[in-house]
Write a protein that holds these residues in place. Structure first.
Motif, PDB file in Angstrom:
ATOM      1  N   PHE A 139       0.780  -1.158   0.161  1.00  0.00           N
ATOM      2  CA  PHE A 139      -0.024   0.133   0.155  1.00  0.00           C
ATOM      3  C   PHE A 139       0.984   1.190  -0.131  1.00  0.00           C
ATOM      4  O   PHE A 139       0.649   2.132  -0.763  1.00  0.00           O
ATOM      5  N   LEU A 140       2.256   1.185   0.726  1.00  0.00           N
ATOM      6  CA  LEU A 140       2.979   2.256   0.670  1.00  0.00           C
ATOM      7  C   LEU A 140       3.665   2.646  -0.428  1.00  0.00           C
ATOM      8  O   LEU A 140       3.984   3.640  -0.885  1.00  0.00           O
ATOM      9  N   HIS A 141       3.618   1.713  -1.502  1.00  0.00           N
ATOM     10  CA  HIS A 141       4.418   1.732  -2.589  1.00  0.00           C
ATOM     11  C   HIS A 141       3.564   1.916  -3.834  1.00  0.00           C
ATOM     12  O   HIS A 141       3.891   1.925  -5.045  1.00  0.00           O
ATOM     13  N   MET A 142       2.245   2.302  -3.761  1.00  0.00           N
ATOM     14  CA  MET A 142       1.392   2.634  -4.769  1.00  0.00           C
ATOM     15  C   MET A 142       1.247   3.917  -5.326  1.00  0.00           C
ATOM     16  O   MET A 142       2.036   5.190  -4.639  1.00  0.00           O
ATOM     17  N   SER A 143       0.864   4.056  -6.437  1.00  0.00           N
ATOM     18  CA  SER A 143       0.994   5.514  -6.726  1.00  0.00           C
ATOM     19  C   SER A 143      -0.253   6.332  -6.168  1.00  0.00           C
ATOM     20  O   SER A 143      -0.926   5.873  -5.627  1.00  0.00           O
ATOM     21  N   ASP A 144      -0.098   7.525  -6.354  1.00  0.00           N
ATOM     22  CA  ASP A 144      -1.199   8.599  -5.548  1.00  0.00           C
ATOM     23  C   ASP A 144      -2.452   8.170  -6.352  1.00  0.00           C
ATOM     24  O   ASP A 144      -3.476   8.480  -5.556  1.00  0.00           O
ATOM     25  N   GLN A 145      -2.674   7.918  -7.691  1.00  0.00           N
ATOM     26  CA  GLN A 145      -3.962   7.767  -8.235  1.00  0.00           C
ATOM     27  C   GLN A 145      -4.650   6.619  -7.666  1.00  0.00           C
ATOM     28  O   GLN A 145      -5.593   6.390  -7.355  1.00  0.00           O
ATOM     29  N   THR A 197      -7.909   6.046  -5.403  1.00  0.00           N
ATOM     30  CA  THR A 197      -9.025   5.415  -5.839  1.00  0.00           C
ATOM     31  C   THR A 197      -9.526   4.619  -4.701  1.00  0.00           C
ATOM     32  O   THR A 197     -10.655   4.264  -4.490  1.00  0.00           O
ATOM     33  N   TYR A 198      -8.347   3.858  -4.155  1.00  0.00           N
ATOM     34  CA  TYR A 198      -8.863   3.137  -2.883  1.00  0.00           C
ATOM     35  C   TYR A 198      -9.664   3.792  -1.729  1.00  0.00           C
ATOM     36  O   TYR A 198     -10.620   3.368  -0.951  1.00  0.00           O
ATOM     37  N   LEU A 199      -9.033   5.110  -1.471  1.00  0.00           N
ATOM     38  CA  LEU A 199      -9.866   6.054  -0.536  1.00  0.00           C
ATOM     39  C   LEU A 199     -11.104   6.394  -1.044  1.00  0.00           C
ATOM     40  O   LEU A 199     -12.060   6.169   0.130  1.00  0.00           O
ATOM     41  N   ALA A 200     -11.099   6.577  -2.343  1.00  0.00           N
ATOM     42  CA  ALA A 200     -12.660   6.940  -2.809  1.00  0.00           C
ATOM     43  C   ALA A 200     -13.710   5.807  -2.760  1.00  0.00           C
ATOM     44  O   ALA A 200     -14.774   5.957  -2.135  1.00  0.00           O
ATOM     45  N   LEU A 201     -13.301   4.570  -2.985  1.00  0.00           N
ATOM     46  CA  LEU A 201     -14.094   3.488  -2.730  1.00  0.00           C
ATOM     47  C   LEU A 201     -14.493   3.198  -1.328  1.00  0.00           C
ATOM     48  O   LEU A 201     -15.516   2.714  -0.920  1.00  0.00           O
ATOM     49  N   GLY A 202     -13.366   3.398  -0.298  1.00  0.00           N
ATOM     50  CA  GLY A 202     -13.650   3.260   1.067  1.00  0.00           C
ATOM     51  C   GLY A 202     -14.774   4.231   1.437  1.00  0.00           C
ATOM     52  O   GLY A 202     -15.633   3.699   2.143  1.00  0.00           O
ATOM     53  N   ILE A 203     -14.651   5.298   1.179  1.00  0.00           N
ATOM     54  CA  ILE A 203     -15.648   6.419   1.594  1.00  0.00           C
ATOM     55  C   ILE A 203     -16.851   6.111   0.890  1.00  0.00           C
ATOM     56  O   ILE A 203     -18.103   6.102   1.703  1.00  0.00           O
TER      57      ILE A 203
END
Length: 72
Positions: A23-29, A33-39
């Motif tokens: 998770f720490l080495h993913m791109s910002d996009q 995306t994961y944060l938006a899906l979680g919200i």
């Protein structure tokens, strides 16, 4: 300097997809995306719980409004 630093192959680190380091080495996009899906998931679960509460307490018109909001 003999130029030996030029011959070194860059080491690529690969992390397992379930590793917390991945998770720490993913791109910002991807992180966005994961944060938006979680919200969106949290809001959807909250709306379903609210609808269930409204139906339980016989507020059918408000529950119908929430249900139509979830549908659209």
């Amino acid at each position: 300097m003999d130029g030996s630093y030029k011959n070194k192959v860059p080491k690529i680190r690969k992390y397992n997809s379930v590793s917390p380091l991945a998770f720490l080495h993913m791109s910002d996009q991807m992180i966005n995306t994961y944060l938006a899906l979680g919200i969106m998931g949290t809001v959807l679960i909250g709306a379903v719980v609210l609808e269930k509460y409204l139906v339980k307490n016989e507020h059918v018109s408000a529950a119908k409004l929430v249900s139509e909001g979830i549908y659209h």
